[in-house]
Design a protein around this motif. Structure first.
Motif, short mmCIF file in Angstrom:
data_model
loop_
_atom_site.label_atom_id
_atom_site.label_comp_id
_atom_site.label_asym_id
_atom_site.label_seq_id
_atom_site.Cartn_x
_atom_site.Cartn_y
_atom_site.Cartn_z
N LEU A 265 7.18 -6.17 -1.53
CA LEU A 265 8.20 -7.17 -1.26
C LEU A 265 9.42 -6.54 -0.61
N VAL A 266 9.88 -5.42 -1.13
CA VAL A 266 11.06 -4.74 -0.57
C VAL A 266 10.82 -4.37 0.88
N ILE A 267 9.62 -3.84 1.16
CA ILE A 267 9.31 -3.42 2.54
C ILE A 267 9.21 -4.63 3.46
N ALA A 268 8.59 -5.70 2.99
CA ALA A 268 8.46 -6.89 3.82
C ALA A 268 9.84 -7.46 4.17
N GLN A 269 10.73 -7.51 3.20
CA GLN A 269 12.06 -8.05 3.46
C GLN A 269 12.87 -7.17 4.40
N ALA A 270 12.60 -5.85 4.36
CA ALA A 270 13.32 -4.92 5.24
C ALA A 270 12.82 -5.00 6.68
N GLN A 271 11.54 -5.41 6.86
CA GLN A 271 10.92 -5.35 8.18
C GLN A 271 10.87 -6.69 8.91
N CYS A 272 11.04 -7.79 8.19
CA CYS A 272 10.97 -9.09 8.86
C CYS A 272 11.83 -10.11 8.13
N ARG A 273 12.13 -11.19 8.83
CA ARG A 273 12.90 -12.27 8.23
C ARG A 273 11.91 -13.28 7.66
N VAL A 274 11.95 -13.47 6.36
CA VAL A 274 11.03 -14.39 5.71
C VAL A 274 11.70 -14.98 4.47
N ASN A 275 11.44 -16.23 4.21
CA ASN A 275 11.93 -16.87 3.00
C ASN A 275 11.12 -16.38 1.81
N VAL A 276 11.79 -16.10 0.70
CA VAL A 276 11.12 -15.50 -0.46
C VAL A 276 11.44 -16.28 -1.72
N LEU A 277 10.41 -16.51 -2.54
CA LEU A 277 10.56 -16.97 -3.91
C LEU A 277 9.88 -15.94 -4.79
N ALA A 278 10.56 -15.47 -5.82
CA ALA A 278 9.97 -14.45 -6.68
C ALA A 278 10.42 -14.65 -8.12
N ALA A 369 1.30 -4.14 2.77
CA ALA A 369 0.33 -5.23 2.65
C ALA A 369 0.97 -6.60 2.85
N LEU A 370 2.08 -6.87 2.20
CA LEU A 370 2.71 -8.18 2.34
C LEU A 370 3.25 -8.39 3.75
#
Length: 382
Positions: A265-278, A369-370
């Motif tokens: 999750l941390v890597i995905a948020q650092a590499q792209c703009r995406v809405n997240v629910l966690a 992966a994400l």
């Protein structure tokens, strides 16, 4: 043990699994090879496809209790050409109990256990499940907040349920052991070894196969494509392309507390703009699931999909994905293909429309992966 060879004859492959993401990734490998597949989430459902998987939702039931959905499915599908009990590649859940239940209900005489999933780092050596070479109970899965894994040895795991399991070093040894013993686990370190297991034992009508997604991927690779898929190949391509639609308003939903999913999750948020629910990362007492947080998360997802604010999902965590599907007015669920080993893309049809969904078990995949899943959903170049 004898098996059959199929040459263009329609086969019935039936998969009993304990978790929603497993039900999806266990059929995605077949869909990718042109098989007609279906995923059921209700025990009373029926499937006429060549490959049908039922999520019994039994993973978090305590092992001491009977689970009627497992027994009912095994009895209903007792005459299937290939009958498989699918469980988690890291041995979370009721592995021994569900195997015992399915074997008895199916009326089959023998149980072959092949838990390996080498492409995901899971191997079996001397009857023990290893993750990247480490006994699974010594990895992060041993500290899983909801289903900690306490045992890596398949014989020891089954012995606790009064089931004797013999260890086979390879396929030939497994065949010999099955002649005189009722349950055998077979070692496998490579995909090629899994393919040999699948080739040797698929179609043995007195045998219940039990294993992870790795075994199912082996079956999909080695079993001859059905005649119906060969003659309707154009239609299959059209069907598969329908699942290639991209999402412009995707959401990433992280319900798993596995440390690997949180790194992803941390890597995905650092590499792209995406809405997240966690869900929150706070640790709860052993055996207590964050049900309130999960209910809130699922409600938010349903509202986003219903309002049109979300047109595609990447979901990590099997229980989370299952809760979302149960809460939506889902009409059908079609598995299209694998994004990566054990990570399927499906098309969800609701009463108001369709959208793509990628599901991933919490501990699956490398750190990217994400990010890979999001790129696949949006069509973005990595």
């Amino acid at each position: 043990m004898t098996n059959q060879r199929y040459h263009g004859i329609a086969m019935r492959i039936r998969i009993i699994t304990d978790d929603f993401t497993s039900a999806l990734d266990g059929t995605a490998c077949f869909a990718g090879h042109g098989w007609d597949t279906a995923v059921l989430v209700q025990p009373e459902g029926t499937g006429t496809a060549e490959v049908v998987s039922l999520d019994t939702n039994s993973r978090e039931f305590t092992p001491e209790l009977d689970h009627h959905a497992v027994a009912n499915a095994a009895h209903t599908w007792r005459d299937a050409d290939v009958l498989t009990l699918q469980f988690d590649s890291t041995l979370r859940g009721r592995v021994a109990r569900d195997c015992s239940t399915a074997l008895a209900a199916s009326g089959r005489r023998k149980l072959l256990i092949a838990p390996a999933f080498p492409s995901a780092g899971r191997t079996v050596e001397e009857g023990r499940v290893l993750v990247d070479g480490v006994p699974v109970h010594e990895t992060a899965f041993g500290k899983d907040p909801t289903l900690p894994v306490r045992e890596s040895s398949i014989p020891a795991l089954f012995r606790a349920h009064s089931i004797e399991v013999k260890v086979a070093r390879d396929v030939a040894h497994a065949g010999a052991l099955l002649e005189v013993h009722d349950a055998v686990v077979v070692d496998a370190r490579t995909e090629a070894e899994l393919d040999t297991i699948a080739t040797t034992f698929a179609g043995a009508r007195d045998l219940l196969l039990a294993g992870s997604t790795g075994l199912l991927r082996g079956l999909a690779r080695v079993l001859p494509r059905p005649h119906s898929a060969q003659v309707a190949r154009v239609g299959y391509r059209d069907s598969a392309s329908a699942c290639m639609r991209t999402a412009r308003r995707p959401w990433l939903v992280v319900g798993s507390l596995n440390p690997q999913s949180r790194r992803q999750l941390v890597i995905a948020q650092a590499q792209c703009r995406v809405n997240v629910l966690a869900t929150g990362e706070s640790r709860l007492p052993a055996g207590v699931a964050p049900q309130a947080a999960l209910r809130d998360l699922v409600l938010q997802v349903v509202n986003l999909v219903g309002s049109g604010a979300c047109d595609g999902l990447v979901v990590t965590g099997g229980e989370t994905a299952r809760r979302i599907i149960d809460a939506l007015p889902t009409v059908s669920l079609r598995v299209c293909r694998e994004i990566m080993p054990g990570v399927p893309l499906a098309e969800v049809q609701t009463a108001t429309g369709t959208f793509p969904m990628i599901t991933k078990a919490g501990g699956f995949g490398d750190d990217d992966a994400l990010l890979t899943c999001i790129n696949a959903l949006t069509g973005a170049k990595p």
